[in-house]
Every structure is written in C-alpha cells, then in structure tokens.
Design a protein around this motif. Structure first.
Motif, PDB file in Angstrom:
ATOM      1  N   GLY A 288      13.685  89.677 -59.082  1.00  0.00           N
ATOM      2  CA  GLY A 288      12.577  88.792 -58.237  1.00  0.00           C
ATOM      3  C   GLY A 288      12.000  87.922 -59.249  1.00  0.00           C
ATOM      4  N   ARG A 289      10.244  87.906 -59.233  1.00  0.00           N
ATOM      5  CA  ARG A 289       9.706  87.135 -60.245  1.00  0.00           C
ATOM      6  C   ARG A 289       9.197  88.044 -61.077  1.00  0.00           C
ATOM      7  N   ASN A 290       9.635  89.054 -61.359  1.00  0.00           N
ATOM      8  CA  ASN A 290       8.844  89.977 -62.287  1.00  0.00           C
ATOM      9  C   ASN A 290       9.446  89.789 -63.633  1.00  0.00           C
ATOM     10  N   LEU A 291       8.891  88.892 -64.506  1.00  0.00           N
ATOM     11  CA  LEU A 291       9.606  88.493 -65.424  1.00  0.00           C
ATOM     12  C   LEU A 291       9.272  89.564 -66.860  1.00  0.00           C
ATOM     13  N   ASP A 292       8.377  90.579 -66.326  1.00  0.00           N
ATOM     14  CA  ASP A 292       8.169  91.678 -67.441  1.00  0.00           C
ATOM     15  C   ASP A 292       9.541  92.823 -67.336  1.00  0.00           C
ATOM     16  N   ALA A 293      10.185  92.563 -66.389  1.00  0.00           N
ATOM     17  CA  ALA A 293      11.419  93.278 -66.417  1.00  0.00           C
ATOM     18  C   ALA A 293      12.409  92.906 -67.525  1.00  0.00           C
ATOM     19  N   CYS A 294      12.225  91.900 -68.095  1.00  0.00           N
ATOM     20  CA  CYS A 294      13.020  91.368 -69.062  1.00  0.00           C
ATOM     21  C   CYS A 294      12.831  91.897 -70.409  1.00  0.00           C
ATOM     22  N   LEU A 295      11.670  92.625 -70.719  1.00  0.00           N
ATOM     23  CA  LEU A 295      11.415  93.254 -71.930  1.00  0.00           C
ATOM     24  C   LEU A 295      12.595  93.864 -72.805  1.00  0.00           C
ATOM     25  N   ASP A 296      13.404  94.455 -72.055  1.00  0.00           N
ATOM     26  CA  ASP A 296      14.644  95.110 -72.584  1.00  0.00           C
ATOM     27  C   ASP A 296      15.873  94.282 -72.696  1.00  0.00           C
TER      28      ASP A 296
ATOM     29  N   VAL B 145      12.961  81.836 -61.907  1.00  0.00           N
ATOM     30  CA  VAL B 145      12.099  81.142 -62.737  1.00  0.00           C
ATOM     31  C   VAL B 145      11.724  79.803 -62.369  1.00  0.00           C
ATOM     32  N   ARG B 146      10.434  79.338 -62.812  1.00  0.00           N
ATOM     33  CA  ARG B 146       9.857  78.039 -62.425  1.00  0.00           C
ATOM     34  C   ARG B 146       9.814  77.337 -63.835  1.00  0.00           C
ATOM     35  N   ASP B 147       9.284  76.043 -63.624  1.00  0.00           N
ATOM     36  CA  ASP B 147       8.476  75.304 -64.608  1.00  0.00           C
ATOM     37  C   ASP B 147       7.559  76.080 -65.346  1.00  0.00           C
ATOM     38  N   GLY B 148       7.776  76.065 -66.670  1.00  0.00           N
ATOM     39  CA  GLY B 148       6.790  76.736 -67.513  1.00  0.00           C
ATOM     40  C   GLY B 148       6.736  78.220 -67.789  1.00  0.00           C
ATOM     41  N   ASP B 149       7.643  78.919 -67.050  1.00  0.00           N
ATOM     42  CA  ASP B 149       7.821  80.574 -67.176  1.00  0.00           C
ATOM     43  C   ASP B 149       8.268  80.900 -68.554  1.00  0.00           C
ATOM     44  N   THR B 150       7.652  81.770 -69.048  1.00  0.00           N
ATOM     45  CA  THR B 150       8.097  82.480 -70.378  1.00  0.00           C
ATOM     46  C   THR B 150       8.430  83.744 -70.380  1.00  0.00           C
ATOM     47  N   ILE B 151       9.860  83.999 -70.573  1.00  0.00           N
ATOM     48  CA  ILE B 151      10.252  85.470 -70.753  1.00  0.00           C
ATOM     49  C   ILE B 151      10.073  86.020 -72.103  1.00  0.00           C
ATOM     50  N   ARG B 152       9.428  87.067 -72.134  1.00  0.00           N
ATOM     51  CA  ARG B 152       9.022  87.903 -73.475  1.00  0.00           C
ATOM     52  C   ARG B 152       9.986  89.109 -73.684  1.00  0.00           C
TER      53      ARG B 152
ATOM     54  N   ASP C   8      19.102  74.136 -54.044  1.00  0.00           N
ATOM     55  CA  ASP C   8      18.482  72.670 -54.799  1.00  0.00           C
ATOM     56  C   ASP C   8      17.058  73.222 -55.396  1.00  0.00           C
ATOM     57  N   GLU C   9      16.460  74.329 -54.909  1.00  0.00           N
ATOM     58  CA  GLU C   9      15.217  74.774 -55.009  1.00  0.00           C
ATOM     59  C   GLU C   9      14.845  75.486 -56.099  1.00  0.00           C
ATOM     60  N   ARG C  10      15.796  76.657 -56.490  1.00  0.00           N
ATOM     61  CA  ARG C  10      15.699  77.613 -57.240  1.00  0.00           C
ATOM     62  C   ARG C  10      16.613  77.733 -58.411  1.00  0.00           C
ATOM     63  N   VAL C  11      16.190  78.437 -59.561  1.00  0.00           N
ATOM     64  CA  VAL C  11      16.752  78.715 -60.501  1.00  0.00           C
ATOM     65  C   VAL C  11      16.910  80.288 -60.802  1.00  0.00           C
ATOM     66  N   ILE C  12      17.934  80.987 -60.996  1.00  0.00           N
ATOM     67  CA  ILE C  12      17.696  82.537 -61.454  1.00  0.00           C
ATOM     68  C   ILE C  12      18.638  82.462 -62.675  1.00  0.00           C
ATOM     69  N   LEU C  13      17.889  83.369 -63.577  1.00  0.00           N
ATOM     70  CA  LEU C  13      18.582  83.489 -65.041  1.00  0.00           C
ATOM     71  C   LEU C  13      18.785  85.126 -65.083  1.00  0.00           C
ATOM     72  N   LYS C  14      19.993  85.267 -65.562  1.00  0.00           N
ATOM     73  CA  LYS C  14      20.446  86.695 -65.678  1.00  0.00           C
ATOM     74  C   LYS C  14      20.381  86.998 -67.274  1.00  0.00           C
ATOM     75  N   PHE C  15      19.652  87.867 -67.859  1.00  0.00           N
ATOM     76  CA  PHE C  15      19.714  88.089 -69.129  1.00  0.00           C
ATOM     77  C   PHE C  15      20.317  89.401 -69.391  1.00  0.00           C
ATOM     78  N   SER C  16      20.914  89.443 -70.546  1.00  0.00           N
ATOM     79  CA  SER C  16      21.804  90.706 -71.094  1.00  0.00           C
ATOM     80  C   SER C  16      21.816  90.445 -72.512  1.00  0.00           C
ATOM     81  N   PRO C  17      22.114  91.689 -73.428  1.00  0.00           N
ATOM     82  CA  PRO C  17      22.221  91.469 -74.680  1.00  0.00           C
ATOM     83  C   PRO C  17      23.421  90.679 -74.961  1.00  0.00           C
ATOM     84  N   ARG C  18      23.260  90.125 -76.027  1.00  0.00           N
ATOM     85  CA  ARG C  18      24.504  89.268 -76.687  1.00  0.00           C
ATOM     86  C   ARG C  18      25.691  89.934 -76.700  1.00  0.00           C
TER      87      ARG C  18
END
Length: 171
Positions: free
Chosen positions: A80-88, A95-102, A158-168
């Motif tokens: 969902g919008r839980n950006l903290d799930a990306c710590l690992d 995501v939306r404009d201005g979101d920062t994933i840490r 048109d309204e949404r962007v989904i980013l999927k992060f994984s280790p390189r």
C-alpha cells in the motif's frame, strides 16, 4: 344530510367492506387457478398431491443464466502506502509526488525520492555512497538500478504509480 346522500354512503361502505372481505378469497382463487409454476406450454409443471405437498416435476431443465463478467480488479501495491516497509529493500508501494523511501543504514542506497509525477513520466532522485545524487526519469513502466537497489516502475492507471523495490540483482 338528506336521505339520498345517507343511502349512498351506506352503499359505498358496504362495497368497501365486501371487497375487504373478498380480497383474501380472490387471492386464493388466483393462486389455485394457475398462479403456480408452469412450463413453456402453460400447463402445471409441479402438480400437488392430495395433502397439499408438491410432487416431483418432470419439466424441462431451466436455461442457465449467463455468467456475469467480472469487473476488472484494481491493481494494489502489496504494501500500500507504507513506505517504511522498504527499509529492507524489499517492498511494493504506491507513491506520490515528494515521497521519499528510506533504506536501513546498513545498505549502500540511502533514499529514493519521487520528485515529480507527470502524465508521461516519473522523475526521481536517489542517494547512496556517491557524492551527488542520481537523478533521472522513467516514462510509463521501466526499471532502474542504483547503489544496491533494483526498482520496477508500474503505472496501472493514469493516476497511480507503484514502485517495487528489491536488492540489486548483482548484489
């Protein structure tokens, strides 16, 4: 009130009482005279036995109704919008404009920021162990690798962007 008016009222009252009393009888007569189930020819399809119970019917099988077309399912990001799930470095977020994933300090990549989303592209910047941030954009869908992260971009509408992060991949 004259005699004619009084007689008229009595007649109207007697008619309404008669209809009220006959209503249930008429309903029973309509049901008994063909208000039950019938087949295509109009004959009774489920006759009753002497005790008022229905006997087995020998009518043609019912035509199956068409299966409704399922409405398209809206693609949702796993986290969902839980950006903290990306710590690992393993998440899927909307995501939306201005979101920062840490990311956790133990990784090379520090942050991934969505700088701007337009109709045709997603502009981003990423910080890692290099002196200046990586800046770029992806139009529609695509992939970016920086530091020790791999990012898949998806635009399910048109309204949404989904980013999927994984280790390189080469990490």
């Amino acid at each position: 009130m004259d005699t004619a008016q009084a007689a008229g009222r009595r007649t109207a009252l007697a008619r309404s009482r008669a209809l009220w009393a006959l209503g249930p009888v008429l309903a029973l007569m309509v049901t008994a005279c063909g208000g039950g189930d019938s087949d295509e020819a109009g004959s009774a399809a489920t006759p009753t036995t002497g005790k008022g119970q229905r006997s087995a019917s020998h009518s043609a099988p019912a035509t199956p109704s068409p299966t409704p077309t399922p409405s398209p399912t809206r693609k949702e990001a796993r986290d969902g919008r839980n950006l903290d799930a990306c710590l690992d470095r393993s998440c899927e977020v909307e995501v939306r404009d201005g979101d920062t994933i840490r990311f956790a300090p133990k990784f090379i990549s520090e942050t991934f920021t969505v700088d701007r989303i337009t109709d045709d592209r997603v502009e981003f910047s990423a910080t890692d162990d290099q002196p200046s941030p990586l800046r770029g954009w992806v139009g529609g869908t695509g992939t970016v690798e920086t530091g020790d992260i791999h990012v898949d971009f998806d635009r399910p509408d048109d309204e949404r962007v989904i980013l999927k992060f994984s280790p390189r991949k080469d990490d």
